[in-house]
Enzyme design. Structure first.
Site, short mmCIF file in Angstrom:
data_model
loop_
_atom_site.label_atom_id
_atom_site.label_comp_id
_atom_site.label_asym_id
_atom_site.label_seq_id
_atom_site.Cartn_x
_atom_site.Cartn_y
_atom_site.Cartn_z
N HIS A 13 -3.33 -5.08 0.62
CA HIS A 13 -2.83 -5.50 1.75
C HIS A 13 -2.76 -6.84 1.88
O HIS A 13 -3.76 -7.56 2.25
CB HIS A 13 -3.49 -5.02 2.68
CG HIS A 13 -3.26 -4.14 2.81
ND1 HIS A 13 -2.25 -3.17 4.09
CD2 HIS A 13 -3.67 -2.33 2.94
CE1 HIS A 13 -1.88 -1.58 3.82
NE2 HIS A 13 -3.34 -1.29 3.37
N GLU A 71 -1.36 -8.83 2.95
CA GLU A 71 -1.31 -10.04 4.45
C GLU A 71 -2.53 -10.78 4.64
O GLU A 71 -2.25 -10.69 6.00
CB GLU A 71 -0.31 -8.71 5.39
CG GLU A 71 -1.18 -7.69 5.77
CD GLU A 71 -0.30 -6.43 4.51
OE1 GLU A 71 -0.59 -6.70 4.01
OE2 GLU A 71 -1.15 -5.37 5.56
N CYS A 73 0.69 -0.91 -0.31
CA CYS A 73 0.09 -0.04 -0.17
C CYS A 73 1.53 1.57 -0.60
O CYS A 73 1.60 1.63 -0.87
CB CYS A 73 -1.10 -0.27 0.55
SG CYS A 73 -2.40 1.58 1.21
N1 GLN Z 1 -1.98 6.91 3.09
C1 GLN Z 1 -2.21 5.74 2.25
C2 GLN Z 1 -3.30 5.63 1.22
O1 GLN Z 1 -4.29 6.90 2.40
C3 GLN Z 1 -1.73 4.28 1.83
C4 GLN Z 1 -2.43 3.48 3.13
C5 GLN Z 1 -2.06 2.35 3.15
O2 GLN Z 1 -1.31 2.33 2.97
N2 GLN Z 1 -2.92 1.67 3.77
O3 GLN Z 1 -3.55 5.60 0.20
#
Ligand code: GLN
Length: 592
Positions: free
Chosen positions: A546, A548, A417
């Site tokens: 994600h 994970e 992410c």
């Molecule tokens: N801050 C970033 C976003 O809002 C990544 C979010 C995250 O890593 N879950 O897109």
């Protein structure tokens, strides 16, 4: 079964009756059984792990099970919670942001859960207040009992109907005695009365202290707290004793005596090497048999399924124990002081390590302390790097420095992410002639916004509920590493939680400099997976998702398997050794 009920006419609120129990249409009393797990003495005992392990051993018997976690806090979901205080925010396929325990259930039961499996006081109270405005309480004054407890019971029954499970596992958050959870306890007490005998099994998870100065186990805190449970009208059927070493017979006798629970239903649940051995420990102690008997479920379990499920699970445990190649993975994060904030990453690395024979040691690196000057020293001895999800400015430049170092020095890299967004920023700055590249999350007026708000997010105000959340399909670009590690599947499903994305206007420019976007949203210009070709780097991958969250013990996530595998090679393990154990290293099945 209905004849067993302690209530005459359920589900009707009339002027004449004091009973208020909304029942979903078509609900059959007695069909679904309920196991309720209460925490006593203190929190943090692993109630979710215990409850999911117990659910698993019933599932192994061919019963269908589904969990629900009842959380006392007033937030509607876990989306606005700080992971540093509460542990990671776990995202379900339908986009529900919830407690990390739901991750434990998904992994243990290998089941995708939904919002129906997670209820907070915030949800309960908002629904009650909404119903009050709609005049649904027939002129009554709306009270904690029966209306708020009624809403809890309604949700449990709705889950029973929607899941068609044989057994619903109810985990009540917090500890007996907490003000905010008291009404949940009252709700299950009422409901067990309504459903009738043989429908509910109450399990108290308690804690046996072993003070160093005494050198022996003491049961008093457990006794006192079990009495509090009695005072709330709950007489547990089963008591599970958490302890660092096996709960002694003497201590279990005392607990049996003071709580009037037969000795053969007071079990030890002591510390063990991995959470995944707990199901076997509970089965060995006979808890499954006790639950089947109490819930009169013997007739519903199937013979034959258990041996197969046990063997498969034991294979996984054997592969955990057989991990012999040491390797070090650095997690570069913000909340590195609290392991719970990265619970699923730790799990996914364990699953991947078991698949590849790699014994992963984690090194936590606080990104706020990283600079280009100290990076080589901080990453010395690290065979693979993860930049996990994150938000905001703090530590972002440290993460970028780390990504640059991993890219230039060919250290295996996995970005999750934020870890993908920052990898794109780094690549744009270093390789695309965009020295001012940044994400507008850090620099709203940035001259070269390679990462920008998703168009649909631009219109939404406020922090709660404005992210792209949940499971989405990812179209896989053929011929890429991403395709190879997913056995050339055309689509995989991953889970997302983000507001920002790669700026679609700059995709071509970035790709022409050698970065490949190997996974994309099928119907929108959202880049979901990126990689450097094998010729440029042994393993440099990142995803907007994600992964994970969807890694399971027997189905490790391919990104993590790829990272661990590349890190093993980087650590000096000969490639031949890796390919020799091809069975263990074969491409993991897609998480789709
Ligand atoms: N801050 C970033 C976003 O809002 C990544 C979010 C995250 O890593 N879950 O897109």
């Amino acid at each position: 079964m209905t004849s067993k009920s302690n209530l005459g006419s359920l589900g009707h609120t009339t002027e004449e009756t004091e009973f208020f129990t909304p029942v979903p249409p078509g609900y059959e009393r007695g069909k679904t059984k309920y196991v309720v797990v209460f925490g006593t003495v203190m929190s943090g005992l692993g109630k979710g792990i215990f409850s999911s392990s117990l659910a698993k051993i019933l599932q192994d018997k061919g019963l269908s099970v589904t969990p629900i976690k009842l959380e006392g806090y007033l937030n509607r979901d876990s989306g606005t919670l700080n992971p540093y205080r509460h542990g990671e925010v776990f995202v379900l396929d339908d986009g529900m942001e919830c407690d990390m325990d739901l991750g434990t259930y998904e992994r243990m039961l290998d089941q995708d859960l939904s919002h129906l499996n997670f209820t907070t006081s915030g949800q309960i109270f908002s629904d009650v207040l909404e119903k009050e405005r709609e005049g649904r309480y027939l002129g009554r004054d709306v009270q904690m009992i029966p209306h708020v407890t009624g809403e809890v019971k309604l949700r449990l029954r709705e889950l029973a109907m929607a899941s068609q499970a044989d057994v619903v596992f109810v985990e009540i958050g917090g500890t007996v005695g907490d003000v905010e959870n008291a009404y949940f306890i009252e709700a299950v007490r009422e409901m067990s009365f309504e459903e009738g005998p043989g429908s509910f099994c109450f399990v108290a998870l308690t804690y046996i202290v072993e003070p160093k100065i005494l050198g022996e186990q003491k049961s008093k805190p457990a006794q006192i707290n079990l009495k509090m449970l009695n005072a709330a009208g709950i007489h547990p059927h089963i008591i599970a004793c958490r302890a660092s070493s096996p709960a002694s017979k003497k201590v279990r006798e005392k607990i049996a005596m003071f709580s009037s629970v037969p000795m053969d239903r007071v079990f030890s649940m002591h510390d063990c090497e991995s959470v995944y051995v707990i199901p076997e420990m509970l089965r060995g102690a006979g808890i499954d048999a006790a639950v089947l008997e109490l819930l009169e479920l013997g007739g519903r379990s199937e013979t034959g399924t258990e041996e197969k499920a046990r063997a498969a699970w034991n294979d996984y445990i054997a592969s955990l124990r057989a991990r012999k190649h040491p390797l070090t993975i650095g997690v570069i994060g913000k909340y590195t002081s609290l392991r719970d904030s990265y619970a699923s990453i730790i799990q996914a690395l364990e699953h991947a390590g078991a698949r590849c024979g790699g014994n992963v040691q984690l090194v936590w690196v606080d990104s706020a302390e990283l600079t280009e000057a100290n990076i080589a020293e901080r990453l010395a001895g690290i065979h693979g790097v993860i930049v996990p999800g994150g938000f905001g400015v703090r530590g972002a430049e440290g993460k970028i420095a780390c990504i640059k170092y991993a890219r230039e020095n060919k250290i295996p890299y996995l970005g999750l992410c934020y870890g993908m967004q920052l990898a794109v920023v780094e690549f744009a700055r270093s390789r695309c002639g965009m020295p001012h590249a940044n994400t507008t999350e850090i620099e709203p007026d940035c001259a070269e916004p390679v990462i920008d708000l998703l168009p649909e997010q631009m219109q939404i105000e406020g922090l709660g509920g404005n992210m792209r959340l949940g499971g989405f399909d990812v179209a896989v670009t053929p011929g890429t590493e991403f395709a190879a590690m997913n056995a050339d599947a055309q689509r995989v499903r991953l889970r997302f939680r983000h507001r920002y994305e790669v700026n679609p206007d700059l995709v071509e420019r970035i790709e022409s400099a050698g970065l490949v976007f190997s996974g994309r949203c099928p119907d929108q210009p959202i880049m979901q997976v990126m990689e450097l070709p094998k010729t440029a780097h042994p393993f440099f991958m990142a995803t907007q998702a994600h992964p994970e969250l969807t890694s399971r013990p027997q189905r490790p996530d391919p990104f993590f398997v790829g990272l661990v595998r590349a890190a093993l090679v980087y650590s000096g393990l000969p490639q031949e050794t890796l390919s020799k154990s091809a069975g263990a290293l074969g491409t993991a099945p897609s998480s789709a």
